[in-house]
Write an enzyme that holds these catalytic residues in place. Structure first.
Site, mmCIF file in Angstrom:
data_model
loop_
_atom_site.group_PDB
_atom_site.id
_atom_site.type_symbol
_atom_site.label_atom_id
_atom_site.label_comp_id
_atom_site.label_asym_id
_atom_site.label_seq_id
_atom_site.Cartn_x
_atom_site.Cartn_y
_atom_site.Cartn_z
ATOM 1 N N GLN A 180 5.547 -10.561 5.182
ATOM 2 C CA GLN A 180 6.720 -9.932 4.611
ATOM 3 C C GLN A 180 7.957 -10.613 5.184
ATOM 4 O OE1 GLN A 180 6.404 -5.600 4.683
ATOM 5 N NE2 GLN A 180 4.313 -5.643 3.905
ATOM 6 N N TYR B 189 -4.263 -13.361 2.464
ATOM 7 C CA TYR B 189 -3.875 -13.584 3.866
ATOM 8 C C TYR B 189 -4.996 -14.352 4.550
ATOM 9 C CZ TYR B 189 -0.509 -9.819 2.989
ATOM 10 O OH TYR B 189 0.502 -9.053 2.483
ATOM 11 N N ASN C 207 -0.132 -1.510 -6.909
ATOM 12 C CA ASN C 207 -0.417 -2.490 -5.855
ATOM 13 C C ASN C 207 -1.892 -2.476 -5.502
ATOM 14 O OD1 ASN C 207 0.422 -4.239 -3.458
ATOM 15 N ND2 ASN C 207 -0.618 -2.531 -2.432
ATOM 16 N N GLU C 208 -2.505 -3.645 -5.489
ATOM 17 C CA GLU C 208 -3.888 -3.816 -5.018
ATOM 18 C C GLU C 208 -4.798 -2.681 -5.472
ATOM 19 O OE1 GLU C 208 -3.915 -4.707 -0.789
ATOM 20 O OE2 GLU C 208 -3.092 -6.695 -1.174
ATOM 21 N N ASN D 171 0.820 -1.205 0.000
ATOM 22 C CA ASN D 171 0.000 0.000 0.000
ATOM 23 C C ASN D 171 0.862 1.266 0.000
ATOM 24 O OD1 ASN D 171 -2.217 -1.697 0.140
ATOM 25 N ND2 ASN D 171 -2.472 -1.513 2.346
ATOM 26 N N GLU E 220 1.885 -11.598 -2.543
ATOM 27 C CA GLU E 220 1.677 -11.387 -1.104
ATOM 28 C C GLU E 220 0.884 -12.569 -0.585
ATOM 29 O OE1 GLU E 220 0.228 -7.656 0.465
ATOM 30 O OE2 GLU E 220 1.186 -6.534 -1.161
HETATM 31 O O1 AHR Z 1 1.574 -6.676 3.440
HETATM 32 C C1 AHR Z 1 0.762 -5.742 4.086
HETATM 33 C C2 AHR Z 1 -0.218 -5.084 3.141
HETATM 34 O O2 AHR Z 1 -1.150 -6.037 2.703
HETATM 35 C C3 AHR Z 1 0.325 -4.529 1.869
HETATM 36 O O3 AHR Z 1 0.832 -3.247 2.020
HETATM 37 C C4 AHR Z 1 -0.858 -4.505 0.966
HETATM 38 O O4 AHR Z 1 -0.523 -4.652 -0.379
HETATM 39 C C5 AHR Z 1 -1.736 -5.631 1.487
HETATM 40 O O5 AHR Z 1 -3.030 -5.228 1.702
#
Ligand code: AHR
Length: 504
Positions: A353, A245, A173-174, A73, A293
């Protein structure tokens, strides 16, 4: 009688050669990933550039092939020009994604230095949130053009004679997420990404470009987003990204460990969508997948919301410092197996990460770096999961959970390292109640012997590691396997991660 599962692999039936970049990672300018993570001048282990040697050692141990940078982000409000040149001239900026202050002490040139020390490549993201084609092209010129132009000469002036030659670039990104600064519709994004991609490839045709896919399977626009964005940019990009996630929010371990089945479904759907657009366009090339991710992320949600709301604009605040337990390591193992299973189309992946932020490696400000539980499955996969993935024929007993049906008790895959002549079997027993005997049929590989059986297990699903004490570490076992000709029987204890290494 113990429950049984069976894995058969055949030397000539192969999914694919695994691209080692599926064991990649991610460093974002977020929380203490950079400041206090990889870089902490003054720390007893800091090197001449301020990089923590204890962190570098753990990163090198993981053999991380590629690291996504600088977000996330963060990138959607990133002004790269602020992060280069003399450090004393660099401005501090409001960082909108995480409501922090970005001091710009570390920028692309310093990060490239770190990447070299960590023996890894950079996957560089460009800002398609608040910026666009021009900023992306200027950054690429700064990084990859040898010299003789405005931005390449600026890099030389900044003391970096040789270009960084960054090969992989993420187009934003996203961008499907309403939380993203500069969020766009799929049409707006697809058009911008296509135009940016074409311009970037004019500058350096050797680069590979990643289009933003969906931020999770839960997005209301999934998978129409992929269809629309690819319909714009199919010809000019090489990969599409996936992000996902998981969390055990309702403390239902069986359901939590079944979530790698959702990841599998996600990957299959994105492959189908890519191939649908390929058919529509009568295209020849495939679009491959960059799962850039993935991880478990939920433990620190409440404290993070509180920090960002009530104590904003700090430099390197404690954010996303999830403290991982044993069951998180099991799901990470299952997710790694899922990535390997799709190695014919998933060519890059980044655990999100790497340091301090939803990370396998943590640092104490005045103390050591240490390994969370999730460090170990990643370590094993990265070390031993290189080579060819034979098509696994797996039979296993199954169970249902609240959200999933027909969940196999055992998930497993093997990797044949043809250069070293080794076969490694990765297996998770996700049954909460039973030990399971895994029959391994490796006949077509000839006479291999078991070199080691590495196991990560713990009777307490919530066991964690700390800087002082590691409750969850892998152990070697010699008494859990039996050989019968070229068949092996391996006892997989209930809720365990297993790595069985066979050598000639
Ligand atoms: O990895 C944490 C965050 O998760 C990243 O910044 C974003 O791309 C995602 O929502």
């Amino acid at each position: 009688m113990a429950k049984q599962a069976k894995l058969t692999i055949e030397k000539d039936f192969q999914i694919s050669k695994i691209d080692k970049r599926i064991y990649g990672s991610f460093i974002e300018h977020l929380g203490r990933a950079v400041y206090g993570g990889i870089w902490q001048p003054g720390h007893p282990t800091a090197d001449e550039d301020g990089f923590r040697r204890d962190v570098l050692d753990l990163v090198r141990e993981l053999q991380v092939p590629i690291v996504r940078y600088p977000g996330g982000n963060f990138v959607s409000n990133f002004y790269w020009e602020d992060s280069v040149g003399p450090v004393e001239d660099r401005p501090k900026r409001l960082e909108l994604a995480w409501r922090s202050t970005e001091p710009n002490y570390i920028g692309i040139n310093e990060f490239a230095k770190w990447a070299k020390k960590a023996d890894t490549q950079i996957m560089q993201a460009v800002n398609l949130g608040t910026r666009g084609i021009e900023a992306a092209c200027n950054l690429l010129e700064y990084c990859n053009h040898p010299s003789g132009t405005k931005y390449s000469d600026l890099r030389v002036k900044h003391g970096v004679k040789d270009p960084h030659n960054i090969k992989v670039w993420c187009l934003g990104n996203e961008m499907d997420g309403p939380w993203q600064t500069g969020h766009k519709t799929a049409d707006e994004y697809g058009h911008l990404a296509d135009e940016t991609a074409k311009a970037m490839k004019q500058i350096d045709p050797s680069i590979e470009l990643v289009l933003c896919g969906s931020s999770s399977t839960g997005m209301p626009t999934f998978p129409e987003w992929e269809n629309t964005a690819l319909s714009w940019a199919y010809d000019s990009v090489d990969y599409i990204s996936l992000h996902q996630y998981y969390g055990n929010r309702f403390n239902d371990t069986a359901n939590f460990l079944a979530q790698s089945d959702d990841m599998d479904h996600f990957i299959r759907t994105v492959i189908s969508t890519c191939d649908f657009v390929k058919a529509k366009k009568r295209a020849k090339k495939n679009i491959n997948l960059s799962f850039d991710e993935w991880n478990v992320w939920f433990h620190a949600d409440a404290t993070d919301a509180d920090t960002m709301k009530n104590r904003p604009w700090q430099i390197a605040p404690h954010l996303l410092e999830d403290h991982y337990d044993f069951e998180d390591a099991l799901l990470v193992g299952l997710m790694l197996i899922t990535l390997m299973k799709h190695s014919d189309r998933v060519k890059m992946a980044c655990m999100a990460q790497l340091v301090n932020v939803i990370a396998p490696i943590m640092t104490e400000e005045n103390g050591p770096a240490w390994c969370q539980t999730i460090y170990y499955p990643l370590l094993h996969a990265s070390k031993y999961g290189r080579g060819i993935a034979p098509q696994p024929v797996l039979t296993s007993t199954k169970h249902d959970t609240i959200d999933f049906t027909d969940v196999t008790d055992v998930e497993s895959i093997a990797v044949w390292n043809d250069e070293k002549d080794e076969v490694t079997v990765f297996a998770v027993n996700r049954s909460l109640t039973d030990d399971i005997v895994l029959d391994l049929d490796l006949r077509s590989f000839g006479d291999y012997r078991l070199a080691e059986h590495i196991v990560l297990e713990n009777p307490d699903m919530k066991a964690v590691n700390t800087a002082e004490h590691s409750a969850v570490t892998p152990k070697l076992h010699t008494d859990r396997t039996e050989k019968d000709g070229n068949f092996y029987k391996a006892n997989l204890t209930t809720t365990s991660w297993n790595v069985l290494r066979f050598v000639k």
